[in-house]
Design an enzyme around this catalytic site. Structure first.
Site, mmCIF file in Angstrom:
data_model
loop_
_atom_site.group_PDB
_atom_site.id
_atom_site.type_symbol
_atom_site.label_atom_id
_atom_site.label_comp_id
_atom_site.label_asym_id
_atom_site.label_seq_id
_atom_site.Cartn_x
_atom_site.Cartn_y
_atom_site.Cartn_z
ATOM 1 N N ARG A 147 0.848 -1.194 0.000
ATOM 2 C CA ARG A 147 0.000 0.000 0.000
ATOM 3 C C ARG A 147 0.877 1.236 0.000
ATOM 4 N NH1 ARG A 147 -3.602 2.283 5.032
ATOM 5 N NH2 ARG A 147 -1.736 3.577 5.260
ATOM 6 N N TYR A 159 -2.638 12.408 8.488
ATOM 7 C CA TYR A 159 -2.865 11.005 8.834
ATOM 8 C C TYR A 159 -3.044 10.143 7.590
ATOM 9 C CZ TYR A 159 -4.948 6.896 10.927
ATOM 10 O OH TYR A 159 -5.207 5.619 11.303
ATOM 11 N N ASP A 211 -5.052 3.737 -0.083
ATOM 12 C CA ASP A 211 -6.120 3.970 0.894
ATOM 13 C C ASP A 211 -6.474 5.454 0.895
ATOM 14 O OD1 ASP A 211 -7.848 3.988 3.035
ATOM 15 O OD2 ASP A 211 -6.502 2.928 4.413
ATOM 16 N N HIS A 213 -8.819 6.709 2.853
ATOM 17 C CA HIS A 213 -9.271 7.048 4.215
ATOM 18 C C HIS A 213 -10.586 7.836 4.217
ATOM 19 C CE1 HIS A 213 -5.947 5.372 6.499
ATOM 20 N NE2 HIS A 213 -5.092 5.933 5.665
ATOM 21 N N GLU A 237 -8.994 1.842 -1.682
ATOM 22 C CA GLU A 237 -9.646 1.537 -0.394
ATOM 23 C C GLU A 237 -10.349 2.759 0.185
ATOM 24 O OE1 GLU A 237 -6.838 -0.023 2.423
ATOM 25 O OE2 GLU A 237 -8.049 0.563 4.138
ATOM 26 N N GLU A 263 -13.429 -1.411 6.906
ATOM 27 C CA GLU A 263 -12.683 -1.522 8.170
ATOM 28 C C GLU A 263 -13.450 -0.916 9.341
ATOM 29 O OE1 GLU A 263 -9.089 0.558 6.771
ATOM 30 O OE2 GLU A 263 -9.492 2.109 8.244
ATOM 31 N N ARG A 284 -13.575 -5.476 4.047
ATOM 32 C CA ARG A 284 -12.426 -5.348 4.956
ATOM 33 C C ARG A 284 -12.738 -5.525 6.430
ATOM 34 N NH1 ARG A 284 -8.014 -4.037 4.406
ATOM 35 N NH2 ARG A 284 -7.872 -2.187 5.705
ATOM 36 N N GLU A 340 -4.227 -7.465 5.554
ATOM 37 C CA GLU A 340 -3.360 -6.331 5.908
ATOM 38 C C GLU A 340 -2.514 -6.725 7.118
ATOM 39 O OE1 GLU A 340 -5.464 -2.877 7.309
ATOM 40 O OE2 GLU A 340 -3.876 -1.523 6.666
ATOM 41 N N TRP A 403 -16.369 14.885 5.007
ATOM 42 C CA TRP A 403 -16.303 13.442 5.286
ATOM 43 C C TRP A 403 -16.072 13.217 6.747
ATOM 44 C CZ3 TRP A 403 -11.197 13.107 6.856
ATOM 45 C CH2 TRP A 403 -10.282 14.002 6.275
HETATM 46 O O1 EZ4 Z 1 -6.490 4.132 9.915
HETATM 47 O O2 EZ4 Z 1 -6.805 1.272 12.056
HETATM 48 O O3 EZ4 Z 1 -6.129 0.314 6.346
HETATM 49 N N1 EZ4 Z 1 -5.802 0.640 7.422
HETATM 50 C C1 EZ4 Z 1 -6.148 1.766 8.042
HETATM 51 C C2 EZ4 Z 1 -5.749 1.914 9.485
HETATM 52 C C3 EZ4 Z 1 -6.721 2.800 10.244
HETATM 53 C C4 EZ4 Z 1 -6.566 2.620 11.738
HETATM 54 C C5 EZ4 Z 1 -7.515 3.489 12.548
HETATM 55 O O4 EZ4 Z 1 -7.398 3.188 13.914
HETATM 56 O O5 EZ4 Z 1 -6.781 2.603 7.440
HETATM 57 O O6 EZ4 Z 1 -4.422 2.314 9.610
HETATM 58 CO CO CO Z 2 -7.713 1.717 5.695
#
Ligand code: EZ4
Ligand code: CO
Length: 403
Positions: A147, A159, A211, A213, A237, A263, A284, A340, A403
């Site tokens: 990833r 983040y 990802d 997010h 993702e 997730e 996921r 993962e 979001w």
């Molecule tokens: O941001 O589990 O795909 N994995 C992720 C993770 C999430 C964290 C949040 O607590 O997106 O790293």
């Molecule tokens: Co994720």
């Protein structure tokens, strides 16, 4: 056989983990994970104050019945805290059942469907060359799926984009909520450039993942999916916030880019539109956040009917007990996709003894009885809980993101 004691253990060997140990009158015990990153103590109370008193004296082998008893007995069904608490109990009960049977857990879930479990790891960086270098390094270490995330020039690393911000040891132990800055128009053109450079560097044998997010609207995600099509990603993702399943219809109409989400889901009902309409390719859900072994097995079996594959969430903010449970499910189901796995800090591996193992891009389940994860309670006590918060993001004008 009877449940005689339920211990709830909180420790922080790099990350906070909420762990359950269920002890029986025959001395056999099981371990379960109930960690919800940033909300760990809410699960502790749920387990200690509301679940433990109702299970003492019950037969630990009745995994399905106890799952239903806790799910229906809550009245307020579903939700991350309830389902993580149920997951912790369920994982520990399956651990006990497999130990009583004298078998590795996967044998009780249908037996082996594969020899090894393919994983992906994360690479992040402040700029594209740094990410390319990181991906090449992981490829050398045997990874077949990686990833890749990159920081947005002109914005501070946020983040999930910068250099491994979401996986660094202790990176999430923050005494207060951090406020970050987001700009979609700066992010969208950057990602295709990243994957263009990555394909040049690593070729086509390595699976590349990205990802988002949950940071885009459906039409923005559709455009990103289209722009990424030449680079043939394994998946895109969490392209949009996961609550609105219908949003994926729009993305799906516009791109053949495979999609993954789930997730943050905690029950099968979060997945029904996405799976039955074949709006996604990978689901996921992970043992700790979706009701344990019992919960995710139901979701993956349902997904198998619609050719949707599994992809358990597995960063280091869920404990090795979840990873153990996931690996056994991954090994047994017919529709495994990928797992993962970011690995854990040395301190985490010291506290949690793992019989399952990782080697060059693959995980291997233990052949010992149970899910193969135990906890050293004395050592755990040396790493007390620390306040930890996930960040939020604002737009450049100061508003909270949509979001
Ligand atoms: O941001 O589990 O795909 N994995 C992720 C993770 C999430 C964290 C949040 O607590 O997106 O790293
Ligand atoms: Co994720």
């Amino acid at each position: 056989m009877k449940i005689t004691e339920i211990k709830v253990i909180v420790c922080s060997p790099g990350r906070n983990f909420t762990t359950v140990k269920i002890i029986t009158d025959e001395g056999v015990y099981g371990i379960g994970d109930g960690t919800v990153n940033g909300r760990e103590l809410a699960v502790v109370s749920y387990l200690q104050d509301h679940i433990a008193p109702t299970l003492i004296g019950k037969d630990p082998l009745r995994t399905e019945d106890i799952w239903q008893y806790l799910y229906k007995g809550a009245y307020w069904r579903r939700g991350p805290i309830t389902m993580a608490a149920i997951a912790a109990i369920d994982m520990a009960l399956w651990d006990i059942k497999a130990k009583v049977a004298g078998m590795p857990l996967y044998q009780l879930l249908g037996g082996r469907s594969r020899d090894k479990v393919m994983v992906y790891k994360h690479v992040g960086g402040l700029d594209i060359p740094e990410v390319v270098e990181g991906v090449l390094k992981l490829k050398e270490q045997g990874l077949e799926a990686i990833r890749a995330q990159v920081s947005i020039p002109g914005l501070p690393p946020i983040y999930g984009t910068g250099p491994s911000t979401d996986q660094a040891a202790g990176g999430m132990i923050k005494p207060m909520v951090t406020e970050e800055v987001w700009a979609t128009h700066k992010y969208l053109p950057l990602v295709p450039k990243l994957f263009d450079k990555l394909r040049d560097a690593v070729g086509w044998d390595v699976h590349l993942l990205h990802d988002v997010h949950h940071r885009l609207t459906p039409i923005e995600a559709a455009r990103l999916g289209k722009d990424l099509e030449p680079y043939r990603l394994f998946w895109l993702e969490d392209a949009i916030p996961a609550e609105l399943q219908e949003g994926f219809r729009l993305i799906r109409q516009h791109t053949t880019q495979p999609l993954a989400v789930g997730e943050v889901f905690n029950s099968i009902y979060d997945t029904t539109t996405l799976i039955s309409e074949q709006l996604i390719d990978y689901i996921r859900v992970t043992a700790v956040h979706a009701g344990g072994v019992t919960g995710i097995k139901k979701i993956f079996d349902y997904a198998s009917i619609y050719h949707v594959k599994s992809a358990c969430h597995g960063p280091m903010d869920m404990s090795p007990a979840t990873m153990g449970a996931n690996i056994h499910v991954d090994t047994a189901i017919s529709n495994f996709g990928i797992q993962e796995f970011t690995g854990y800090t040395k301190e985490t591996y010291d506290v949690f003894k793992c019989d399952w193992r990782y080697d060059r891009g693959y995980l291997y389940p233990n052949e010992t009885p149970g899910h193969g994860t135990d906890i050293d309670e004395d050592l755990a006590a040396k790493y007390p809980y620390q306040a930890a918060y996930l960040p939020v993001a604002r737009l450049e004008d100061g508003s909270m993101t949509s979001w």
